[in-house]
Enzyme design. Structure first.
Site, mmCIF file in Angstrom:
data_model
loop_
_atom_site.group_PDB
_atom_site.id
_atom_site.type_symbol
_atom_site.label_atom_id
_atom_site.label_comp_id
_atom_site.label_asym_id
_atom_site.label_seq_id
_atom_site.Cartn_x
_atom_site.Cartn_y
_atom_site.Cartn_z
ATOM 1 N N TYR A 182 0.818 -1.201 0.000
ATOM 2 C CA TYR A 182 0.000 0.000 0.000
ATOM 3 C C TYR A 182 0.862 1.267 0.000
ATOM 4 O O TYR A 182 1.663 1.490 0.909
ATOM 5 C CB TYR A 182 -0.923 0.040 1.215
ATOM 6 N N PRO B 202 -16.034 -4.715 3.673
ATOM 7 C CA PRO B 202 -17.377 -5.151 4.073
ATOM 8 C C PRO B 202 -18.485 -4.231 3.581
ATOM 9 O O PRO B 202 -19.660 -4.585 3.693
ATOM 10 C CB PRO B 202 -17.293 -5.146 5.606
ATOM 11 N N GLY C 172 -17.408 0.728 -1.161
ATOM 12 C CA GLY C 172 -18.259 1.911 -1.189
ATOM 13 C C GLY C 172 -19.608 1.709 -1.833
ATOM 14 O O GLY C 172 -20.493 2.557 -1.702
ATOM 15 N N ALA D 274 -22.203 1.846 0.704
ATOM 16 C CA ALA D 274 -22.004 2.969 1.628
ATOM 17 C C ALA D 274 -22.406 4.290 0.990
ATOM 18 O O ALA D 274 -22.021 5.360 1.452
ATOM 19 C CB ALA D 274 -20.551 3.032 2.085
#
Length: 336
Positions: free
Chosen positions: A58, A204, A208, A211
């Site tokens: 990352y 989870p 997005g 969400a």
């Protein structure tokens, strides 16, 4: 500091909801300012989050540095986990599961995290050119040297998990899991339950999608969703119809879509630990609140009906990335 419910992560005990740190400076367009990212990490500690997930890959290592910088000033006990096998070598993405590469990556992570011990290190992906036994063996030796505490696997099948576990007990398996992504239900969740392995659910909230963050395919530059078939047209418009029904279900129960998804994930098994990621303190607070939410029994069948086979079109990854994934695929799952 708030106290959250806890769950076992191998020999460790961590908050039932962790924080996936990747998107603080990797894979989702322009990253936030460092001070804003640090503020999110500090707020997570305040809310009782004790599990923080990063990786050598990352941000070309900058994610590990960011997490270390943010948490260095905190006295609260936290658990840091990282990953190897996927890394950047000479500026290029590398997938290398050889013992030498694993050792090199973990040594780099130790330096970037400013520590001499990482609580848990995952094999980020399966290197099909190296027997899993050899890759696990490299982590066993690092554990024996005191440099790591426990061993994990990421995006691997039940068969691979069993082979790895025969070499050394696996503490955690990490894969994508949400009401939209059900691949772990094929075999991995049961294998983890049987072997006493924690299952760490990344994304989870479906990157997005669950969400309220994805309403069109107009992504920022360097956003990985622009290369994912289910997040691009013509699939996205079809998929958003199911998402609209899901959003309405969440609202009917007084929850945000993200809260419903995280609470659903938690309810799928006591060995499951979701690690949502966010750049927003407000969203972080909403996500963590899901740790204490109880869902009515009927909502599980309602979610299954919304996301019945065919409701979501397109593969999780583009073909080149899918080739690096060992996790089982569903019969209706498109691979292109």
């Amino acid at each position: 500091m708030t106290t959250l419910p806890t769950r076992p992560l191998g020999p460790l005990t961590v908050s039932a909801i962790g924080l996936g740190c990747m998107n603080l400076n990797h894979a989702y367009g322009v990253p936030p300012e460092e001070r804003d990212a640090i503020a999110v990490l500090h707020r997570a500690v305040d809310l009782g989050v004790t599990l923080f997930d990063t990786a050598a890959l990352y941000g070309l290592g900058d994610n590990e540095r960011l997490v270390a910088t943010a948490l260095r000033s905190r006295t609260e006990p936290v658990t840091l986990t990282s990953k190897c096998v996927l890394d950047f070598v000479d500026g290029k993405r590398s997938l290398n599961g050889t013992p030498a590469a694993i050792t090199r990556t973990v040594e780099g992570s130790l330096q970037r995290l400013g520590t001499d011990h990482i609580a848990l290190v995952y094999l980020h992906r399966l290197d099909r050119n190296v027997p899993i036994e050899e890759s696990v063996g490299a982590l066993v030796r690092l554990r024996e040297a005191g440099k790591i505490g426990a061993i994990g696997l990421s995006e691997m099948s039940a068969a691979t998990i069993r082979r790895a576990h025969a070499v050394h007990p696996i503490a955690a398996v990490q894969s994508e899991y949400s009401p939209v992504v059900r691949n772990p239900e094929i075999a991995v969740l049961d294998a983890c339950r049987e072997l006493g392995i924690a299952f760490v659910a990344f994304s989870p909230v479906a990157r997005g999608l669950l969400a309220g963050a994805v309403r069109s395919a107009d992504y920022a530059q360097h956003d990985i969703r622009a290369q994912m078939p289910r997040f691009t047209e013509p699939n996205l418009a079809h998929n958003l119809r199911a998402v609209d029904a899901y959003d309405a279900l969440a609202a009917a129960h007084g929850m945000t879509p993200a809260q419903l998804s995280i609470a659903w994930t938690l309810a799928r098994g006591e060995h499951i630990i979701p690690i949502p990621g966010t750049r927003s303190i407000h969203h972080l607070e909403e996500d963590v609140a899901a740790a204490t939410m109880t869902l009515p029994d009927e909502i599980f069948d309602q979610i299954d009906a919304i996301f019945a086979p065919g409701a979501i079109r397109g593969a999780r990854y583009a073909a080149a990335m899918q080739a690096q994934i060992d996790t089982e695929t569903l019969p209706h799952e498109e691979l292109a």
